[in-house]
Scaffold this motif. Sequence first.
Motif, mmCIF file in Angstrom:
data_model
loop_
_atom_site.group_PDB
_atom_site.id
_atom_site.type_symbol
_atom_site.label_atom_id
_atom_site.label_comp_id
_atom_site.label_asym_id
_atom_site.label_seq_id
_atom_site.Cartn_x
_atom_site.Cartn_y
_atom_site.Cartn_z
ATOM 1 N N GLY B 160 6.987 -1.049 -21.761
ATOM 2 C CA GLY B 160 7.706 -0.697 -20.537
ATOM 3 C C GLY B 160 7.267 0.639 -19.973
ATOM 4 N N PHE B 161 7.896 1.019 -18.867
ATOM 5 C CA PHE B 161 7.536 2.240 -18.144
ATOM 6 C C PHE B 161 8.751 3.144 -18.046
ATOM 7 C CE2 PHE B 161 5.186 4.875 -15.398
ATOM 8 C CZ PHE B 161 5.950 5.212 -14.289
ATOM 9 N N ASP B 162 8.577 4.387 -18.455
ATOM 10 C CA ASP B 162 9.648 5.371 -18.362
ATOM 11 C C ASP B 162 9.404 6.194 -17.108
ATOM 12 O OD1 ASP B 162 10.752 8.101 -20.568
ATOM 13 O OD2 ASP B 162 11.450 7.398 -18.627
ATOM 14 N N ALA B 163 10.132 5.872 -16.038
ATOM 15 C CA ALA B 163 9.893 6.542 -14.762
ATOM 16 C C ALA B 163 10.213 8.027 -14.825
ATOM 17 C CB ALA B 163 10.721 5.865 -13.663
ATOM 18 N N TYR B 209 14.998 -10.679 -33.901
ATOM 19 C CA TYR B 209 14.873 -10.879 -32.474
ATOM 20 C C TYR B 209 13.490 -11.351 -32.096
ATOM 21 C CZ TYR B 209 14.390 -5.755 -33.063
ATOM 22 O OH TYR B 209 14.109 -4.511 -33.503
ATOM 23 N N GLN B 210 13.337 -11.743 -30.856
ATOM 24 C CA GLN B 210 12.123 -12.437 -30.438
ATOM 25 C C GLN B 210 10.916 -11.522 -30.484
ATOM 26 O OE1 GLN B 210 13.417 -14.643 -26.845
ATOM 27 N NE2 GLN B 210 12.906 -16.352 -28.167
ATOM 28 N N LEU B 211 9.778 -12.152 -30.516
ATOM 29 C CA LEU B 211 8.530 -11.448 -30.752
ATOM 30 C C LEU B 211 8.281 -10.277 -29.790
ATOM 31 C CD1 LEU B 211 5.931 -11.338 -32.389
ATOM 32 C CD2 LEU B 211 4.925 -12.917 -30.753
ATOM 33 N N PHE B 212 8.463 -10.502 -28.485
ATOM 34 C CA PHE B 212 8.256 -9.377 -27.580
ATOM 35 C C PHE B 212 9.371 -9.307 -26.549
ATOM 36 C CE2 PHE B 212 6.804 -11.668 -23.876
ATOM 37 C CZ PHE B 212 6.202 -12.810 -24.377
ATOM 38 N N GLY B 213 9.564 -8.093 -26.075
ATOM 39 C CA GLY B 213 10.660 -7.884 -25.137
ATOM 40 C C GLY B 213 10.193 -7.975 -23.697
ATOM 41 N N TRP B 214 11.162 -7.905 -22.790
ATOM 42 C CA TRP B 214 10.877 -7.977 -21.364
ATOM 43 C C TRP B 214 11.366 -6.709 -20.694
ATOM 44 C CZ3 TRP B 214 8.416 -12.130 -19.057
ATOM 45 C CH2 TRP B 214 8.212 -13.240 -19.895
ATOM 46 N N PHE B 215 10.516 -6.153 -19.805
ATOM 47 C CA PHE B 215 10.841 -4.892 -19.156
ATOM 48 C C PHE B 215 11.517 -5.142 -17.809
ATOM 49 C CE2 PHE B 215 10.657 -0.578 -18.103
ATOM 50 C CZ PHE B 215 10.169 -0.427 -16.818
ATOM 51 N N LEU B 216 12.680 -4.532 -17.639
ATOM 52 C CA LEU B 216 13.409 -4.685 -16.378
ATOM 53 C C LEU B 216 14.316 -3.484 -16.201
ATOM 54 C CD1 LEU B 216 14.111 -6.751 -14.062
ATOM 55 C CD2 LEU B 216 15.991 -7.511 -15.504
ATOM 56 N N HIS B 217 14.357 -2.945 -15.002
ATOM 57 C CA HIS B 217 15.267 -1.835 -14.690
ATOM 58 C C HIS B 217 15.179 -0.700 -15.703
ATOM 59 C CE1 HIS B 217 16.767 -4.264 -11.539
ATOM 60 N NE2 HIS B 217 17.502 -5.061 -12.264
ATOM 61 N N GLY B 218 13.957 -0.338 -16.069
ATOM 62 C CA GLY B 218 13.778 0.824 -16.935
ATOM 63 C C GLY B 218 14.148 0.611 -18.388
ATOM 64 N N ALA B 219 14.345 -0.652 -18.814
ATOM 65 C CA ALA B 219 14.699 -0.899 -20.210
ATOM 66 C C ALA B 219 13.958 -2.139 -20.718
ATOM 67 C CB ALA B 219 16.197 -1.126 -20.352
ATOM 68 N N ILE B 220 13.809 -2.190 -22.050
ATOM 69 C CA ILE B 220 13.172 -3.360 -22.652
ATOM 70 C C ILE B 220 14.270 -4.246 -23.227
ATOM 71 C CG2 ILE B 220 11.487 -4.174 -24.344
ATOM 72 C CD1 ILE B 220 10.118 -1.514 -24.162
ATOM 73 N N LEU B 235 19.551 -7.592 -26.508
ATOM 74 C CA LEU B 235 19.466 -6.195 -26.898
ATOM 75 C C LEU B 235 18.714 -5.432 -25.824
ATOM 76 C CD1 LEU B 235 20.214 -4.700 -29.497
ATOM 77 C CD2 LEU B 235 17.884 -5.074 -30.268
ATOM 78 N N ILE B 236 19.252 -4.278 -25.442
ATOM 79 C CA ILE B 236 18.615 -3.497 -24.377
ATOM 80 C C ILE B 236 18.253 -2.119 -24.904
ATOM 81 C CG2 ILE B 236 18.863 -2.605 -22.036
ATOM 82 C CD1 ILE B 236 21.168 -4.502 -21.635
ATOM 83 N N PHE B 237 16.994 -1.736 -24.746
ATOM 84 C CA PHE B 237 16.571 -0.400 -25.142
ATOM 85 C C PHE B 237 16.192 0.373 -23.887
ATOM 86 C CE2 PHE B 237 15.340 2.951 -27.722
ATOM 87 C CZ PHE B 237 14.036 3.354 -27.486
ATOM 88 N N ASP B 238 17.002 1.359 -23.532
ATOM 89 C CA ASP B 238 16.748 2.144 -22.327
ATOM 90 C C ASP B 238 15.659 3.176 -22.629
ATOM 91 O OD1 ASP B 238 17.057 4.508 -20.529
ATOM 92 O OD2 ASP B 238 18.566 3.219 -19.621
#
Lengths: 198, 384
Positions: B160-163, B209-220, B235-238
């Motif tokens: 993901g991207f940390d703005a 949890y699943q193999l890879f996460g999805w990036f949305l709204h600054g969190a994985i 699960l959300i990781f900000d």
Amino acid sequence: MELLCIRQWISGLLPTWLSAWCIKPVGGALVRQEPEYILLALMGSPLKKIMLCSSEKEIFSVEEQVMVQHSVIINNMIEDGSYNHEESKIPLDCVDSKTLKKVIDYCTHHTHHHNDNQEDLEAWDAQFLNVDSNGLYDLLMAANYLEIRNLLDLIYGTIKNMIKGKKIDEIRRIFNIKDHGFTPEEEEQNRKEYPHFY
Amino acid sequence: MERKHMGMNDILPLELIHRILLRVPAGDLFRLRFISKLWHSLISHPDFAESHYDLNSATSSHSHFFLLKDDTNAWCVQLDTLFDVAAAPTTHKEVSLPSREMPSFSCSLFRTMGSCRGFVLLDKKLDFLVIWNPLTGSSKTISYSHIKVPRYDLIRYGFGFDASRDDYLIVLSWHDDYNQHRLVCFSLRTNSWINLDASLPKYMSRWKYQLFGWFLHGAIHWLCYSRDYIDDGILIFDLKERSFSKISMPQQLVGDYPITFTLTILGGCLALYLYDHDNHKTEIWVMKEYKVPSSWILMYEIPYGNNVPICMSNGSDIIALNYTPRYYWLRFVKYNVSGELLNYSPRPLFESDYFYRSFCVYTESLFPFPGDNKDRDKKNKTGM
């Protein structure tokens, strides 16, 4: 009675919650419309005309509603009362007569034919933009100056399609870009590194 | 100069040329830098990539489908041209994966681990990761063979991207030899690994949890589940706060173990899809409002064959990858909200084997790696 006075009189009579129900298209977006305008339209007031003056001092008369619906600039001028219907004309020094006539044509057609189906409108738009590139630039600058959202989007889309997928030499030809500004060495380097772009 | 000798660059003001370029697809922009010096400076400006991405990422017309073919090549398909019969032969192109200097210790193939702002994350199992922008060609290889995992299938990935820090982060999570839950992330800007064990909430240790996460709204986001169903959810990781939170799944899906559904992102919303073998249809649940569990709705029921939804088109249509067992074909299909088939790709694009290969959807962008612009400015200042 002058329009401003009628407006104030009517707005004093109407409940404030009514304005939430009144919206109108302006410059391609929807904005709140004072209910007194809607009422006047319903009462069948005569179609007000406004005068637009091109850079060549030619005057064009056009329905107020048509221009107000499409051009944010003209809408703002009329809303804040700086335009006096009896006397003044709106000077548009950036727009020449030929272009202004085309812009008025576009706005008029889209106001009167906004209920047409999508294909017919798109066909008309395509025909409308069947001009040479200079004419296209003039239309783009006029639409930008007058802030006519849907005409702007249309022209952006057309130019985008003229660019999409084409190679560099062809694009330079289409848009008449003669002086690219690179030094001969830079241009040669670019051509060598990415021959398939040209 | 007479009007007829003037070109676009002479007539139109800079602002309008800038706005035109913002609307041109990213794929063309890369080439357009060489049209003229003016266009080059407009497109290469540090803020341009961001403005362009913001304007275009919402529209599905810029989505590309990336499918790994083997260790050296992949296919890129522009999704909005898929169903355009006239363009059929040229809809997909083969690209070469970036060459790697690092020796490979395992003979397994690459896998895709998601995408973010035009970068695709590739993984060579337990060996190294590659962040790659297929459009600009810039890539970075990151070795993680120093991470010792007792079993290869216990490691989980997120990208993901940390703005707030203008940084791309790769998050890795696993259970170590002592069955302790570990969390690290790699920061692209500082080119270093950061230990995040302290961010792990206590209750997470027994989750899979699943193999890879999805990036949305600054969190994985990862789909997580456990045998007792108690804490099933997303699960959300900000990435800015570096902290975890959780939101629940639709009630109807709780209790389904082992998990048959998969997390994805459609039209900018979290979505869960599952294949109902008995009724031969794919159900897609969408969380219409982010982080509002009551907004989960069953939006799509797509019949016939195993469909993997890839992206949303025209606001509500779904483009999916369809594997039809009857014909052993792998194709793209488009369905609307009512489950009606709107279109399908003209002919099977890939051999059916490739259904099981790794793929991901990405939006083309011109973003450079963080810190690259600074180097360029430094170079200009010192006159290099």
